[in-house]
Scaffold this motif. Structure first.
Motif, mmCIF file in Angstrom:
data_model
loop_
_atom_site.group_PDB
_atom_site.id
_atom_site.type_symbol
_atom_site.label_atom_id
_atom_site.label_comp_id
_atom_site.label_asym_id
_atom_site.label_seq_id
_atom_site.Cartn_x
_atom_site.Cartn_y
_atom_site.Cartn_z
ATOM 1 N N ALA A 1 80.521 11.716 6.558
ATOM 2 C CA ALA A 1 80.154 12.006 7.946
ATOM 3 C C ALA A 1 78.805 11.413 8.339
ATOM 4 O O ALA A 1 78.569 11.155 9.525
ATOM 5 C CB ALA A 1 80.142 13.522 8.170
ATOM 6 N N SER A 2 77.942 11.159 7.380
ATOM 7 C CA SER A 2 76.609 10.631 7.693
ATOM 8 C C SER A 2 76.604 9.145 8.036
ATOM 9 O O SER A 2 75.634 8.630 8.585
ATOM 10 C CB SER A 2 75.653 10.900 6.527
ATOM 11 O OG SER A 2 76.207 10.424 5.309
ATOM 12 N N VAL A 3 77.692 8.418 7.724
ATOM 13 C CA VAL A 3 77.785 6.997 8.087
ATOM 14 C C VAL A 3 78.109 6.923 9.574
ATOM 15 O O VAL A 3 79.004 7.624 10.054
ATOM 16 C CB VAL A 3 78.864 6.278 7.245
ATOM 17 C CG1 VAL A 3 79.110 4.862 7.749
ATOM 18 C CG2 VAL A 3 78.456 6.257 5.778
ATOM 19 N N PRO A 4 77.385 6.083 10.332
ATOM 20 C CA PRO A 4 77.661 6.004 11.772
ATOM 21 C C PRO A 4 79.127 5.680 12.055
ATOM 22 O O PRO A 4 79.734 4.870 11.339
ATOM 23 C CB PRO A 4 76.754 4.860 12.241
ATOM 24 C CG PRO A 4 75.652 4.793 11.243
ATOM 25 C CD PRO A 4 76.289 5.180 9.934
ATOM 26 N N PHE B 1 76.733 9.460 0.955
ATOM 27 C CA PHE B 1 75.674 9.898 1.867
ATOM 28 C C PHE B 1 74.925 8.684 2.396
ATOM 29 O O PHE B 1 74.693 7.729 1.669
ATOM 30 C CB PHE B 1 74.704 10.833 1.124
ATOM 31 C CG PHE B 1 73.626 11.420 1.991
ATOM 32 C CD1 PHE B 1 73.928 12.374 2.947
ATOM 33 C CD2 PHE B 1 72.311 11.031 1.842
ATOM 34 C CE1 PHE B 1 72.936 12.934 3.739
ATOM 35 C CE2 PHE B 1 71.309 11.581 2.628
ATOM 36 C CZ PHE B 1 71.619 12.538 3.576
ATOM 37 N N PHE B 2 74.546 8.748 3.657
ATOM 38 C CA PHE B 2 73.761 7.699 4.308
ATOM 39 C C PHE B 2 72.635 8.370 5.088
ATOM 40 O O PHE B 2 72.873 9.357 5.773
ATOM 41 C CB PHE B 2 74.656 6.888 5.260
ATOM 42 C CG PHE B 2 73.922 5.854 6.052
ATOM 43 C CD1 PHE B 2 73.516 4.669 5.461
ATOM 44 C CD2 PHE B 2 73.630 6.058 7.390
ATOM 45 C CE1 PHE B 2 72.836 3.705 6.193
ATOM 46 C CE2 PHE B 2 72.954 5.103 8.128
ATOM 47 C CZ PHE B 2 72.556 3.923 7.525
ATOM 48 N N LEU B 3 71.445 7.820 4.995
ATOM 49 C CA LEU B 3 70.300 8.384 5.705
ATOM 50 C C LEU B 3 69.353 7.272 6.104
ATOM 51 O O LEU B 3 69.044 6.396 5.288
ATOM 52 C CB LEU B 3 69.561 9.385 4.800
ATOM 53 C CG LEU B 3 68.320 10.064 5.370
ATOM 54 C CD1 LEU B 3 68.709 11.010 6.508
ATOM 55 C CD2 LEU B 3 67.582 10.826 4.272
ATOM 56 N N CYS B 4 68.936 7.286 7.346
ATOM 57 C CA CYS B 4 67.909 6.367 7.806
ATOM 58 C C CYS B 4 67.303 6.931 9.090
ATOM 59 O O CYS B 4 67.927 7.756 9.764
ATOM 60 C CB CYS B 4 68.451 4.956 8.005
ATOM 61 S SG CYS B 4 69.638 4.773 9.336
ATOM 62 N N PRO B 5 66.096 6.481 9.451
ATOM 63 C CA PRO B 5 65.474 6.965 10.680
ATOM 64 C C PRO B 5 66.307 6.575 11.909
ATOM 65 O O PRO B 5 67.032 5.573 11.884
ATOM 66 C CB PRO B 5 64.112 6.257 10.703
ATOM 67 C CG PRO B 5 63.894 5.749 9.327
ATOM 68 C CD PRO B 5 65.253 5.548 8.720
ATOM 69 N N VAL C 1 66.249 2.896 13.035
ATOM 70 C CA VAL C 1 66.981 2.011 12.126
ATOM 71 C C VAL C 1 68.480 2.221 12.309
ATOM 72 O O VAL C 1 69.255 1.266 12.348
ATOM 73 C CB VAL C 1 66.559 2.250 10.663
ATOM 74 C CG1 VAL C 1 67.425 1.445 9.698
ATOM 75 C CG2 VAL C 1 65.085 1.926 10.475
ATOM 76 N N ARG C 2 68.889 3.472 12.455
ATOM 77 C CA ARG C 2 70.311 3.781 12.673
ATOM 78 C C ARG C 2 70.826 3.079 13.927
ATOM 79 O O ARG C 2 71.912 2.498 13.920
ATOM 80 C CB ARG C 2 70.509 5.290 12.772
ATOM 81 C CG ARG C 2 71.963 5.703 12.860
ATOM 82 C CD ARG C 2 72.082 7.238 12.919
ATOM 83 N NE ARG C 2 73.445 7.656 13.027
ATOM 84 C CZ ARG C 2 74.208 8.060 12.022
ATOM 85 N NH1 ARG C 2 73.716 8.091 10.797
ATOM 86 N NH2 ARG C 2 75.455 8.427 12.211
ATOM 87 N N ALA C 3 70.043 3.107 15.002
ATOM 88 C CA ALA C 3 70.453 2.433 16.244
ATOM 89 C C ALA C 3 70.605 0.930 16.008
ATOM 90 O O ALA C 3 71.559 0.318 16.489
ATOM 91 C CB ALA C 3 69.451 2.724 17.359
ATOM 92 N N ALA C 4 69.686 0.342 15.253
ATOM 93 C CA ALA C 4 69.768 -1.100 14.964
ATOM 94 C C ALA C 4 70.984 -1.413 14.096
ATOM 95 O O ALA C 4 71.676 -2.408 14.324
ATOM 96 C CB ALA C 4 68.486 -1.568 14.280
ATOM 97 N N VAL C 5 71.263 -0.550 13.126
ATOM 98 C CA VAL C 5 72.427 -0.728 12.257
ATOM 99 C C VAL C 5 73.712 -0.655 13.084
ATOM 100 O O VAL C 5 74.607 -1.483 12.930
ATOM 101 C CB VAL C 5 72.406 0.357 11.146
ATOM 102 C CG1 VAL C 5 73.770 0.517 10.501
ATOM 103 C CG2 VAL C 5 71.360 0.034 10.113
ATOM 104 N N GLU C 6 73.787 0.343 13.945
ATOM 105 C CA GLU C 6 74.985 0.488 14.782
ATOM 106 C C GLU C 6 75.160 -0.713 15.697
ATOM 107 O O GLU C 6 76.282 -1.196 15.874
ATOM 108 C CB GLU C 6 74.900 1.778 15.597
ATOM 109 C CG GLU C 6 75.061 3.018 14.744
ATOM 110 C CD GLU C 6 74.834 4.312 15.511
ATOM 111 O OE1 GLU C 6 74.221 4.294 16.593
ATOM 112 O OE2 GLU C 6 75.287 5.360 15.007
ATOM 113 N N GLN C 7 74.072 -1.216 16.245
ATOM 114 C CA GLN C 7 74.165 -2.398 17.115
ATOM 115 C C GLN C 7 74.624 -3.622 16.324
ATOM 116 O O GLN C 7 75.487 -4.370 16.764
ATOM 117 C CB GLN C 7 72.829 -2.679 17.788
ATOM 118 C CG GLN C 7 72.886 -3.873 18.718
ATOM 119 C CD GLN C 7 71.552 -4.150 19.391
ATOM 120 O OE1 GLN C 7 70.560 -3.474 19.156
ATOM 121 N NE2 GLN C 7 71.524 -5.161 20.246
#
Length: 149
Positions: A25-28, A130-134, A137-143
């Motif tokens: 669930a933690s992966v975007p 599990f995935f965790l990032c600020p 960074v999460r927004a950049a990864v999703e983009q």
């Protein structure tokens, strides 16, 4: 124990049609996180080093492939196991719609050729948990992992 006293580690690559593990669930949403490993062919450590040198030398070309592969990030590691065998580990975070490596250019063709002469075919797929990032960074990864509009 010396390395020669450990039994050889087996290599059991996933089937070519393996759909991948379910994402925690933690992966975007719309992203895939993978950690894969492959055993290097006997005495091919220098070929692995040459492969990584080629990728470093062509870093800008590597960057140019990320967008069409919907790749947010990649990282490669090398490890010598207790039995003395050498294994490469590859981490990637990408969009679900990623086509993966597209060998229609000289860089990716060279990349595939190094793989064929350096490692055993296929990959063992480790199960993501599990995935965790600020948030930034999460927004950049999703983009980076979303298809270009």
């Amino acid at each position: 124990m010396s390395r020669s006293e450990y039994p050889p580690l087996p290599f059991a690559p996933a089937a070519p049609d393996f759909p991948g593990w379910p994402m925690p669930a933690s992966v975007p949403p719309g992203m895939r996180m993978e950690l894969s490993r492959a055993r290097l062919l006997e005495a091919k450590e220098s070929s692995f080093d040459d492969w990584m040198t080629m990728l470093h030398d062509r870093y800008d070309e590597c960057l140019a492939t990320l967008g069409r592969e919907l790749m947010a990030l990649e990282a490669t590691f090398l490890n010598q196991e207790a039995d003395g065998s050498w294994w490469m580990y590859h981490f990637q975070l990408m969009g679900d719609a990623s086509p993966g490596l597209v060998p229609d250019n000289p860089l990716d063709q060279a990349h595939l050729e190094y793989g064929k002469k350096t490692k055993h075919p296929g990959w063992e797929e480790l199960q993501p948990r599990f995935f965790l990032c600020p948030p930034a960074v999460r927004a950049a990864v999703e983009q980076a992992g979303s298809a270009a509009d």
